[in-house]
Design a protein around this motif. Structure first.
Motif, mmCIF file in Angstrom:
data_model
loop_
_atom_site.group_PDB
_atom_site.id
_atom_site.type_symbol
_atom_site.label_atom_id
_atom_site.label_comp_id
_atom_site.label_asym_id
_atom_site.label_seq_id
_atom_site.Cartn_x
_atom_site.Cartn_y
_atom_site.Cartn_z
ATOM 1 N N SER A 1 0.850 -1.178 0.000
ATOM 2 C CA SER A 1 0.000 0.000 0.000
ATOM 3 C C SER A 1 0.891 1.235 0.000
ATOM 4 N N LEU A 2 0.632 2.160 -0.936
ATOM 5 C CA LEU A 2 1.433 3.380 -1.058
ATOM 6 C C LEU A 2 0.559 4.617 -0.917
ATOM 7 N N ASN A 3 1.087 5.627 -0.250
ATOM 8 C CA ASN A 3 0.468 6.936 -0.171
ATOM 9 C C ASN A 3 1.551 7.928 -0.569
ATOM 10 N N ALA B 1 12.727 8.080 -5.686
ATOM 11 C CA ALA B 1 12.360 7.561 -4.370
ATOM 12 C C ALA B 1 11.545 6.278 -4.505
ATOM 13 N N GLY B 2 10.614 6.251 -5.447
ATOM 14 C CA GLY B 2 9.810 5.051 -5.678
ATOM 15 C C GLY B 2 10.654 3.884 -6.162
ATOM 16 N N GLU B 3 11.581 4.156 -7.068
ATOM 17 C CA GLU B 3 12.468 3.098 -7.562
ATOM 18 C C GLU B 3 13.346 2.564 -6.440
ATOM 19 N N TRP C 1 14.518 -1.703 -2.545
ATOM 20 C CA TRP C 1 14.766 -2.022 -1.142
ATOM 21 C C TRP C 1 13.791 -3.097 -0.655
ATOM 22 N N LEU C 2 12.511 -2.961 -1.020
ATOM 23 C CA LEU C 2 11.512 -3.957 -0.606
ATOM 24 C C LEU C 2 11.799 -5.331 -1.213
ATOM 25 N N GLU C 3 12.232 -5.364 -2.466
ATOM 26 C CA GLU C 3 12.575 -6.640 -3.103
ATOM 27 C C GLU C 3 13.694 -7.341 -2.341
ATOM 28 N N LYS C 4 14.658 -6.587 -1.863
ATOM 29 C CA LYS C 4 15.757 -7.183 -1.089
ATOM 30 C C LYS C 4 15.246 -7.745 0.235
ATOM 31 N N GLN C 5 14.247 -7.119 0.809
ATOM 32 C CA GLN C 5 13.697 -7.578 2.086
ATOM 33 C C GLN C 5 12.886 -8.863 1.917
ATOM 34 N N THR C 6 12.338 -9.073 0.732
ATOM 35 C CA THR C 6 11.465 -10.226 0.512
ATOM 36 C C THR C 6 12.133 -11.345 -0.294
#
Length: 83
Positions: free
Chosen positions: A15-17, A70-72, A77-82
């Protein structure tokens, strides 16, 4: 970091805001959307003080001259976490 047991064949909801100088986000499992895995924000986008703050750690400075960068950064970063 995301728990290793959660990673196996997991599907997530992101979810993004997005505003003009910030992105707030939350990540949860598709199987239980009421349980957040990560929550955070990137703020002061376009300034030397741009930071990523996540519920699981200390804020870190990042380089993001605009909302696209920032979005990229956030997606990478999220891909690395998952992984």
């Amino acid at each position: 970091m995301i728990d290793m047991a959660m990673k196996e064949r997991a599907s997530y909801i992101l979810s993004l805001n997005c505003g003009s100088s910030s992105i707030k986000f939350s990540l949860c499992m598709l199987s239980d959307p009421s349980q957040y895995i990560l929550k955070g924000k990137i703020q002061s986008i376009g300034k030397a003080t741009t930071t990523l703050s996540v519920s699981t750690g200390q804020p870190v400075n990042i380089a993001a001259e605009n909302i696209t960068q920032a979005g990229e950064f956030l997606i990478g970063w999220l891909e690395k976490q998952t992984d």
